[in-house]
Scaffold this active site. Structure first.
Site, PDB file in Angstrom:
ATOM      1  N   SER A 373      41.673  29.670  43.558  1.00  0.00           N
ATOM      2  CA  SER A 373      40.462  29.316  43.766  1.00  0.00           C
ATOM      3  C   SER A 373      40.211  29.826  45.204  1.00  0.00           C
ATOM      4  O   SER A 373      40.907  30.521  45.657  1.00  0.00           O
ATOM      5  CB  SER A 373      40.133  27.794  43.871  1.00  0.00           C
ATOM      6  OG  SER A 373      40.784  27.240  44.972  1.00  0.00           O
ATOM      7  N   HIS A 395      44.437  33.503  33.002  1.00  0.00           N
ATOM      8  CA  HIS A 395      43.691  34.333  33.759  1.00  0.00           C
ATOM      9  C   HIS A 395      43.254  33.709  35.092  1.00  0.00           C
ATOM     10  O   HIS A 395      42.237  34.603  36.053  1.00  0.00           O
ATOM     11  CB  HIS A 395      42.622  34.995  33.043  1.00  0.00           C
ATOM     12  CG  HIS A 395      41.280  34.199  33.088  1.00  0.00           C
ATOM     13  ND1 HIS A 395      41.249  32.795  32.660  1.00  0.00           N
ATOM     14  CD2 HIS A 395      40.000  34.612  33.394  1.00  0.00           C
ATOM     15  CE1 HIS A 395      39.940  32.287  32.609  1.00  0.00           C
ATOM     16  NE2 HIS A 395      39.253  33.559  33.072  1.00  0.00           N
TER      17      HIS A 395
END
Length: 473
Positions: A373, A395
């Site tokens: 993130s 992914h």
């Protein structure tokens, strides 16, 4: 108190994708005197026994629609396989039930050969995000997704870690100057980039895409909205990597994530509509409508999909080239991989069409990037070639909150605090992309140890995403 009911809630109750969910949501708009919990309970009862609710003032229309769906003639549709094969599942304890149900439906397609669900999986449309599906000579436009050829690209520079901290203002200046974000955003006049992908014959010969060249040209070298980003970070190699010829150490790197922009989305929308019109599947599988690669339509889509993938790669190439020149740096190595695509590959000795909707190719020795993130690290990986996973890996970390949920539950102060704790500078982005909206990347990586080897760890330091109104200052 949360009172809204959405399609995800209804899918979780067992409502199939399609028109019934739309009717159920309209029913919710008419509710009076029912709490959210009471409405959800009634939705279950209506689905199980619609005959009881035919005259109900709120649920009558929904009950009638459920019965009509049940009475549709099976011969009107392509039959699903009642005894599908099992699919490989990684990190099952962290995957929502809706994603698993979608994968179970995908396994029932008559063209399905094998499937797998990655540990970052979550519910999408048709094939779940994180879903991998191998088919027999058929391509599913919604199995590829709307953002055709979306990909990761990494440039590792000959710049030591310390240089970044001593020159953060320069990195921010170049990041803002050489990236552009957002739905519909593009370049005009002298600011347009050129690339050989625009010279491809498809732009003059292909029936559908020949009118899309202007759109493609204007957005070439730009990034979309949502979770797309351009970011600087520090990549750490714990040991020498002979294949990349990079010694152990920490380096400044550029990581980008985006796809084929409006060009790819237009292709995806057009051929998804055609597939649904020509491949009549039951309502539960409607978004998995496929095109036979032996047909003219199948070949049309295949050519367009591959062009969109190459176009997405060109967008990354332009961004990375601009940044390399601006920094005056030498690129030690580049790694790029894509998802939201379909490949012709060998599986169990036969050629199949492998759809990876939000999944990374991970054949033996193949390199890829799995981001976390805006505050969690990403990982440079090398595939192990696990056939049960159809040579695939996750992914990214994968969402644990929907965008709507994240916007409603995460405060700006919470987001600012976590960015500060991790020393990350953020340009743009909204609360829907907050770090807390994503799964724990370490848990995701632990669930796919048999799929990839970790080569290096990338830690984000300066992230640019589509502007949510934040000032770039």
């Amino acid at each position: 108190m949360e009172t809204k009911i959405n399609g995800t809630d209804l899918l979780a109750l067992g409502y199939p994708e399609g028109s019934l969910i739309g009717i159920a949501l309209k029913t919710n708009m008419k509710r009076t005197g029912f709490s959210k919990e009471e409405m959800l309970s009634n939705y279950v009862l209506v689905l199980e026994n619609p005959e009881v609710f035919l005259e109900h003032k709120i649920f009558g229309n929904l009950a009638n629609a459920i019965i009509e769906k049940a009475n549709e003639k099976p011969e009107d549709f392509i039959s699903l396989n009642p005894n599908p094969s099992e699919f490989a599942l990684y990190g099952a304890d962290k995957i929502e039930e809706g994603a698993i149900k979608q994968m179970q439906v995908a396994m029932q397609l008559p063209v399905t050969v094998a499937g797998a669900l990655m540990p970052d999986a979550h519910q999408g449309y048709g094939l779940p995000i994180g879903g991998v599906l191998a088919t027999n000579n058929a391509v599913i436009p919604f199995g590829v997704g709307m953002d055709i050829g979306c990909r990761m690209a990494l440039s590792i520079y000959d710049i030591p870690e310390l240089f970044y901290y001593e020159n953060e203002a320069k990195f921010k200046r170049e990041l803002v100057a050489h990236s552009k974000f957002g739905a519909g955003q593009g370049f005009h006049g002298q600011y347009k980039s050129n690339h050989e992908v625009l010279d491809r014959n498809e732009f003059t010969e292909h029936t559908f895409i020949k009118n899309l060249k202007d759109k493609a040209w204007s957005q070439l070298g730009s990034s979309g909205g949502g979770n797309h980003f351009v970011e600087f970070g520090i990549i750490e190699f714990a040991t020498d990597d002979a294949a990349l010829n990079i010694p152990k150490g920490k380096y400044v790197a550029l990581l980008t994530h985006s796809g084929s922009r409006g060009f790819g989305a237009t292709i995806a929308g057009h051929y998804t509509k055609i597939a649904k019109e020509t491949c009549k599947l039951p309502e539960v599988a409607r978004n998995l409508a496929y095109l036979d690669l032996g047909s003219d339509l199948g070949q049309e889509y295949w050519i367009a999909m591959n062009l969109a993938g190459d176009y997405a790669s060109a967008c990354h190439e332009i961004i990375h080239a601009k940044m390399e020149r601006a920094l005056g740096a030498t690129v030690l190595a580049k790694v790029e991989n894509h998802h939201n695509f379909a490949w012709k590959e060998m599986y169990n000795g036969e050629e199949v069409i492998v759809h990876r909707k939000g999944a990374t190719p991970a054949a033996k020795g193949v390199m890829g990037i799995i981001p976390g993130s805006m505050t969690a690290p990403g990982f440079l990986v090398r595939g192990k070639g696990e056939e049960n996973a159809i040579n695939s890996a996750s992914h990214g970390a994968g969402r644990q909150m929907s965008r709507t949920q994240a916007i409603k539950t995460i405060t700006k102060n919470e987001m600012k605090a976590i960015l500060k704790d991790h020393g990350v500078t953020l340009i743009g982005a909204g609360k829907d992309e907050a770090p807390m909206a994503y799964k724990d990347i370490y848990q995701v990586m632990a669930a796919q140890g048999e799929l990839v080897d970790v080569v290096a760890k990338f830690t984000p330091k300066m992230v640019r995403m589509a502007d949510d109104g934040s000032r770039e200052d």
